[in-house]
Design a protein around this motif. Structure first.
Motif, PDB file in Angstrom:
ATOM      1  N   LEU A 102      24.360   1.382  41.447  1.00  0.00           N
ATOM      2  CA  LEU A 102      22.981   1.329  40.972  1.00  0.00           C
ATOM      3  C   LEU A 102      22.707   2.642  40.263  1.00  0.00           C
ATOM      4  CD1 LEU A 102      20.072   0.141  40.888  1.00  0.00           C
ATOM      5  CD2 LEU A 102      19.661   1.317  43.065  1.00  0.00           C
ATOM      6  N   SER A 103      22.549   2.595  38.945  1.00  0.00           N
ATOM      7  CA  SER A 103      22.333   3.823  38.185  1.00  0.00           C
ATOM      8  C   SER A 103      21.438   3.549  36.991  1.00  0.00           C
ATOM      9  CB  SER A 103      23.669   4.408  37.707  1.00  0.00           C
ATOM     10  OG  SER A 103      24.188   3.644  36.640  1.00  0.00           O
ATOM     11  N   GLU A 104      20.962   4.654  36.400  1.00  0.00           N
ATOM     12  CA  GLU A 104      20.079   4.534  35.242  1.00  0.00           C
ATOM     13  C   GLU A 104      20.809   4.023  34.016  1.00  0.00           C
ATOM     14  OE1 GLU A 104      22.233   8.168  34.437  1.00  0.00           O
ATOM     15  OE2 GLU A 104      21.350   7.314  36.249  1.00  0.00           O
ATOM     16  N   GLU A 105      22.127   3.983  34.079  1.00  0.00           N
ATOM     17  CA  GLU A 105      22.914   3.517  32.940  1.00  0.00           C
ATOM     18  C   GLU A 105      22.922   2.003  32.810  1.00  0.00           C
ATOM     19  OE1 GLU A 105      26.758   5.160  33.446  1.00  0.00           O
ATOM     20  OE2 GLU A 105      26.130   7.234  33.061  1.00  0.00           O
ATOM     21  N   ASN A 106      22.562   1.300  33.885  1.00  0.00           N
ATOM     22  CA  ASN A 106      22.623  -0.166  33.888  1.00  0.00           C
ATOM     23  C   ASN A 106      21.239  -0.775  34.013  1.00  0.00           C
ATOM     24  OD1 ASN A 106      25.496  -0.076  33.922  1.00  0.00           O
ATOM     25  ND2 ASN A 106      25.436   0.290  36.129  1.00  0.00           N
ATOM     26  N   ASP A 107      20.973  -1.840  33.263  1.00  0.00           N
ATOM     27  CA  ASP A 107      19.762  -2.615  33.457  1.00  0.00           C
ATOM     28  C   ASP A 107      19.859  -3.346  34.790  1.00  0.00           C
ATOM     29  OD1 ASP A 107      18.788  -1.822  30.989  1.00  0.00           O
ATOM     30  OD2 ASP A 107      19.678  -3.539  29.939  1.00  0.00           O
ATOM     31  N   LEU A 108      18.702  -3.630  35.391  1.00  0.00           N
ATOM     32  CA  LEU A 108      18.700  -4.267  36.703  1.00  0.00           C
ATOM     33  C   LEU A 108      19.473  -5.577  36.713  1.00  0.00           C
ATOM     34  CD1 LEU A 108      15.192  -3.787  38.360  1.00  0.00           C
ATOM     35  CD2 LEU A 108      17.425  -3.135  39.261  1.00  0.00           C
ATOM     36  N   GLU A 109      19.306  -6.387  35.665  1.00  0.00           N
ATOM     37  CA  GLU A 109      19.992  -7.669  35.640  1.00  0.00           C
ATOM     38  C   GLU A 109      21.501  -7.524  35.529  1.00  0.00           C
ATOM     39  OE1 GLU A 109      18.171  -7.006  31.472  1.00  0.00           O
ATOM     40  OE2 GLU A 109      17.603  -6.714  33.577  1.00  0.00           O
ATOM     41  N   ASP A 110      21.946  -6.336  35.143  1.00  0.00           N
ATOM     42  CA  ASP A 110      23.388  -6.103  35.010  1.00  0.00           C
ATOM     43  C   ASP A 110      23.986  -5.432  36.237  1.00  0.00           C
ATOM     44  OD1 ASP A 110      23.374  -7.149  32.420  1.00  0.00           O
ATOM     45  OD2 ASP A 110      22.827  -5.216  31.547  1.00  0.00           O
ATOM     46  N   VAL A 111      23.144  -5.051  37.209  1.00  0.00           N
ATOM     47  CA  VAL A 111      23.649  -4.399  38.412  1.00  0.00           C
ATOM     48  C   VAL A 111      24.475  -5.390  39.225  1.00  0.00           C
ATOM     49  CG1 VAL A 111      22.996  -3.348  40.617  1.00  0.00           C
ATOM     50  CG2 VAL A 111      21.763  -2.735  38.533  1.00  0.00           C
ATOM     51  N   GLU A 112      25.688  -4.998  39.554  1.00  0.00           N
ATOM     52  CA  GLU A 112      26.602  -5.874  40.293  1.00  0.00           C
ATOM     53  C   GLU A 112      26.190  -5.947  41.755  1.00  0.00           C
ATOM     54  OE1 GLU A 112      31.346  -6.165  41.535  1.00  0.00           O
ATOM     55  OE2 GLU A 112      30.638  -4.606  40.150  1.00  0.00           O
ATOM     56  N   ILE A 113      26.096  -7.165  42.287  1.00  0.00           N
ATOM     57  CA  ILE A 113      25.800  -7.390  43.703  1.00  0.00           C
ATOM     58  C   ILE A 113      26.768  -8.448  44.217  1.00  0.00           C
ATOM     59  CG2 ILE A 113      24.076  -8.066  45.426  1.00  0.00           C
ATOM     60  CD1 ILE A 113      21.898  -7.314  43.441  1.00  0.00           C
ATOM     61  N   THR A 114      27.617  -8.072  45.148  1.00  0.00           N
ATOM     62  CA  THR A 114      28.553  -9.032  45.710  1.00  0.00           C
ATOM     63  C   THR A 114      28.057  -9.489  47.077  1.00  0.00           C
ATOM     64  OG1 THR A 114      29.901  -7.279  46.700  1.00  0.00           O
ATOM     65  CG2 THR A 114      30.492  -7.999  44.495  1.00  0.00           C
ATOM     66  N   VAL A 115      28.332 -10.748  47.408  1.00  0.00           N
ATOM     67  CA  VAL A 115      27.877 -11.357  48.655  1.00  0.00           C
ATOM     68  C   VAL A 115      29.093 -11.770  49.471  1.00  0.00           C
ATOM     69  CG1 VAL A 115      26.447 -13.154  49.697  1.00  0.00           C
ATOM     70  CG2 VAL A 115      25.850 -12.254  47.437  1.00  0.00           C
ATOM     71  N   THR A 116      29.144 -11.350  50.734  1.00  0.00           N
ATOM     72  CA  THR A 116      30.230 -11.752  51.625  1.00  0.00           C
ATOM     73  C   THR A 116      29.653 -12.233  52.947  1.00  0.00           C
ATOM     74  OG1 THR A 116      30.470  -9.500  52.499  1.00  0.00           O
ATOM     75  CG2 THR A 116      31.844 -10.101  50.609  1.00  0.00           C
ATOM     76  N   ILE A 117      30.465 -13.017  53.694  1.00  0.00           N
ATOM     77  CA  ILE A 117      30.101 -13.465  55.033  1.00  0.00           C
ATOM     78  C   ILE A 117      31.194 -13.043  55.992  1.00  0.00           C
ATOM     79  CG2 ILE A 117      28.613 -15.396  54.379  1.00  0.00           C
ATOM     80  CD1 ILE A 117      31.082 -17.200  54.672  1.00  0.00           C
ATOM     81  N   ASP A 118      30.817 -12.875  57.260  1.00  0.00           N
ATOM     82  CA  ASP A 118      31.790 -12.430  58.257  1.00  0.00           C
ATOM     83  C   ASP A 118      32.741 -13.552  58.662  1.00  0.00           C
ATOM     84  OD1 ASP A 118      30.531 -10.024  58.109  1.00  0.00           O
ATOM     85  OD2 ASP A 118      29.474 -10.195  60.024  1.00  0.00           O
TER      86      ASP A 118
END
Length: 356
Positions: free
Chosen positions: A110-126
């Motif tokens: 999460l940085s000022e270099e990336n737009d929010l929609e471009d921020v990578e978010i990965t989802v995992t389950i246990d």
């Protein structure tokens, strides 16, 4: 980046009530890291995401590493933040089951270099089963948008919180009086302020130094030696230290760099100045180097030598003629404002094999 309270005010000029930062000319910095960590934990504690028969909750922030700073340069605010976040979440199918399934959301950059929609978010389950996979898909399709909304709230609040009082009133503003100290030294502070404003009206920037050292006095000086490894080739590191656009990038401020013998350089709003004495591409950089507040006419000698290995480049710095009173801070400042910043800006801190 510098931690608040640890930065050398001669490299980065802090906000001062004595009007040293006349007309917001200098690079002023505030540390927003502690506030950011606390706010991110608040935003993602028991944060619910619900729809129809699915209920998911971001329970807590499991990992929060990075930093945030806010800078003022010539009246322009510059926000810098870089965070790696890991969020713990849990969810259940309200109608079909009371079983709770757990997982994680990872936000690597999460940085000022990336737009929010471009921020990578990965989802995992246990644990994977039909029910948990349904929840995972819900968090991917719906939950990530809610998480981005919270990240947007953090960014908005960061800018609101740290815009306050960072840009000082300019010369002649009535509000400038509010920055004077309200103690027994108020009269002296106002006298310093008036002198700084008078000098500013003559288009010169007032240096915070005092001139107690008489001309011709003998300085007690020290020599600094340090070595640092960079995961890049020698040419890339040489360019980072001599190309104006690359120096501007890692100092995060306009820089004058004339990388020829006898050419001058001016960095950090004029707080670091000097000239190039010798240049050997990919091998050696020699400079006459000084901080603005040093005794008039006194320069140290900086020799930077580069040695390329099979997987990295070793940088060796030797700086002679450092005023003894500056020695302890100098090594920290070289690392913080040069080597760490170069690695962070250009990715020279990670080897190619580590990145794969």
């Amino acid at each position: 980046m510098a931690k608040w309270g640890e930065g050398d005010p001669r490299w980065i000029v802090e906000e001062r009530p004595d009007a040293t930062n006349v007309n917001n000319w200098h690079w002023t910095e505030k540390n927003a890291t502690p506030w950011s960590k606390e706010r991110l934990h608040q935003l993602f504690k028991d944060f619910k995401i619900e729809k129809s028969d699915i209920e998911c909750v971001v329970d807590t922030v499991d990992k929060c590493t990075g930093e945030a700073t806010v800078n003022n340069r010539k009246g322009k605010l510059i926000f810098f933040y870089e965070w790696e976040l890991v969020l713990k979440w849990s969810g259940r199918m309200i109608k079909n089951s009371n079983l709770s399934h757990k997982g994680k959301l990872t936000i690597p950059n999460l940085s000022e270099e990336n737009d929010l929609e471009d921020v990578e978010i990965t989802v995992t389950i246990d644990e994977s089963n039909d029910e948990s996979e349904t929840l995972k898909q819900f968090m991917y399709n719906v939950g990530r948008n809610h998480v981005r909304h919270q990240l947007g709230a953090y960014i908005r609040e960061l800018k609101e919180e740290y815009s306050k009082n960072l840009i000082l009133p300019k010369k002649g503003d009535e509000a400038a009086a509010g920055h004077a100290e309200t103690n027994a030294n108020l009269k002296d502070a106002n006298n310093i302020k008036n002198a700084a404003q008078k000098a500013a009206s003559n288009t010169s920037v007032v240096s915070p130094k005092s001139s107690n050292t008489s001309v011709g006095c003998k300085l007690d000086v020290r020599t600094l030696s340090m070595t640092e490894e960079f995961h890049c080739n020698a040419n890339d590191l040489y360019n980072a230290l001599t190309k104006a656009e690359m120096v501007t990038a890692f100092t995060r401020a306009p820089a004058k760099v004339d990388a020829v013998r006898g050419g001058e350089f001016v960095l950090y709003g004029g707080n670091v100045v000097g000239k190039f004495e010798e240049l050997v591409p990919e091998k050696k950089i020699q400079q006459s180097w000084r901080l603005k507040n040093w005794s008039s006419g006194h320069y140290s000698n900086v020799v930077i030598e580069l040695e390329e290995t099979s997987s990295s480049t070793m940088m060796t710095l030797k700086q002679t003629g450092i005023p003894a009173s500056e020695y302890d801070a100098m090594k920290i400042n070289w690392y913080r404002y040069y080597w760490h910043s170069i690695k962070q800006t250009f990715g020279f801190g990670t080897s190619i094999s580590d990145a794969l």
